[in-house]
Design a protein around this motif. Sequence first.
Motif, short mmCIF file in Angstrom:
data_model
loop_
_atom_site.label_atom_id
_atom_site.label_comp_id
_atom_site.label_asym_id
_atom_site.label_seq_id
_atom_site.Cartn_x
_atom_site.Cartn_y
_atom_site.Cartn_z
N GLU A 153 -4.31 10.09 10.93
CA GLU A 153 -4.00 11.14 9.97
C GLU A 153 -2.75 11.87 10.44
N GLU B 152 -9.64 -0.22 -4.54
CA GLU B 152 -9.57 1.18 -4.13
C GLU B 152 -10.03 2.10 -5.26
N TYR C 292 -10.56 14.48 1.33
CA TYR C 292 -10.24 13.08 1.60
C TYR C 292 -9.82 12.90 3.06
N LEU D 257 -11.49 10.64 6.28
CA LEU D 257 -10.74 9.75 7.17
C LEU D 257 -10.96 10.13 8.64
N ALA E 229 1.67 3.57 2.10
CA ALA E 229 2.55 3.74 3.26
C ALA E 229 3.77 2.82 3.16
N ARG F 153 -0.76 11.31 2.09
CA ARG F 153 -0.99 11.15 3.53
C ARG F 153 0.17 10.41 4.19
N SER F 154 0.67 9.39 3.50
CA SER F 154 1.80 8.61 4.03
C SER F 154 3.07 9.45 4.07
N ASP G 27 0.86 -1.18 0.00
CA ASP G 27 0.00 0.00 0.00
C ASP G 27 0.90 1.23 0.00
N GLU H 165 -3.43 8.66 -0.79
CA GLU H 165 -2.81 7.90 0.30
C GLU H 165 -1.29 8.08 0.31
N TYR I 70 -7.68 16.69 -1.65
CA TYR I 70 -6.89 16.03 -0.61
C TYR I 70 -7.43 16.39 0.78
N GLU J 144 -7.35 7.19 -5.12
CA GLU J 144 -6.96 6.97 -3.73
C GLU J 144 -5.48 6.69 -3.53
N PRO J 145 -4.81 5.92 -4.44
CA PRO J 145 -3.37 5.71 -4.23
C PRO J 145 -2.58 7.00 -4.15
#
Length: 389
Positions: A388, A324, A377, A381, A297, A335-336, A295, A332, A374, A328-329
């Motif tokens: 987060e 997904e 999104y 979450l 992260a 976010r990661s 994923d 994410e 973003y 989303e990738p």
Amino acid sequence: MVSPNRQYLSLKDLFSGEDSTAVESLRGLGTAEHPIAKKVNGRYMSPWTNQVEKRVPDVLKYFFTKTQMKLKLKSVPDTSKLIKSVTVDRVKCKSTNQPHVTWIGHASCLYQTEGLFFLTDPLWSERASPSQMFGPKRFIDPPIEIEDLKIDVVLLSHTHYDHLDRGSAERIGNKALWIVPLGVKAILKEFGVTNCIELDWWQSHTILSPSTGNNIEIVFTPTKHWTARHFFDRNTCLWGSFVVRSPQSKFFFTGDTAYCPVFKQIGETFGPFDLAAIPIGAYAPRWFMKDVHCDPAESVRIHQDLRARRSFGIHWGTFPMADEDFIEPALELARSRDILGVKSEDFFTMRHGETLYKHESSENDFAVNHTEIYGEYLETLRNKKLPEA
């Protein structure tokens, strides 16, 4: 007694997800940090074989429960429309003055160093499937045709249909040298391709650049994955990733993988890398995908393990390969990055057709260019009480 040279899988193998005669053979496959692969009863095994193997009941459960998730964003009803290509800068894409990479889409990248052009996992067909009548259909066209590219070497990570595409292979043919995993030569021969070299994990092949006189070393390195073209040829070929290093630059192509400690070993042995192409998509649902696809992260962890100066996300934004949402990738990944303290200049997404020199970062990172989406999104979450940054 089962023959050690058996080239097919029994029904017991299929439904149990393991070959009982090969359990003892899992010994002697190196370590998770420095794995080796061994062919047992006609198929390749690695230290992660017992984790990666899926039983037929699990596969059936996945396909019967498979659902393309849609992000509930107020501003965007169809997120696939947000993924756009750029017009290929053909002068930059064909230049040889310094190393650069062009993202074609999915896992297809064109990398140039020392005047030679390397194409990874070429996929130009409309569908990533055994047939163009069914299977995952691309929602964005290739930004340039194969015939418009200079291709000296093809690097093939494995034989899944979203990485080894017959139509694309036939269009390239023997005009390029194919460097492939063990076992793939026979498949390529069926496509009329015979100009190929097979490598085992940790093996290398060296090419002399005609323009600079420098050697370019290509090393085939391990990943935590598997491969097949149909039910009965599972892991009869090997799979993996590639290091391409020369005096001008170092490039890493990950192919497909779950996270595993081998990337730290690759980074310590061959890094740091100027550029790394790392998959960020096709990771949901995690109960099914976690042992075969990282994923976002985990993609950031791979970036860190490799000691990559610049990394860009691949294996997303082209085909609906997993559950997904289309975008989303990329969200994410952002976010990661925030959670793990990685700058967007160091690990980013590109637009299809974009070309970057090795020292450049993309100005088209999806999350950076869609801050409102973003933010929305992240709000979803928070409502789900997920972690987060």
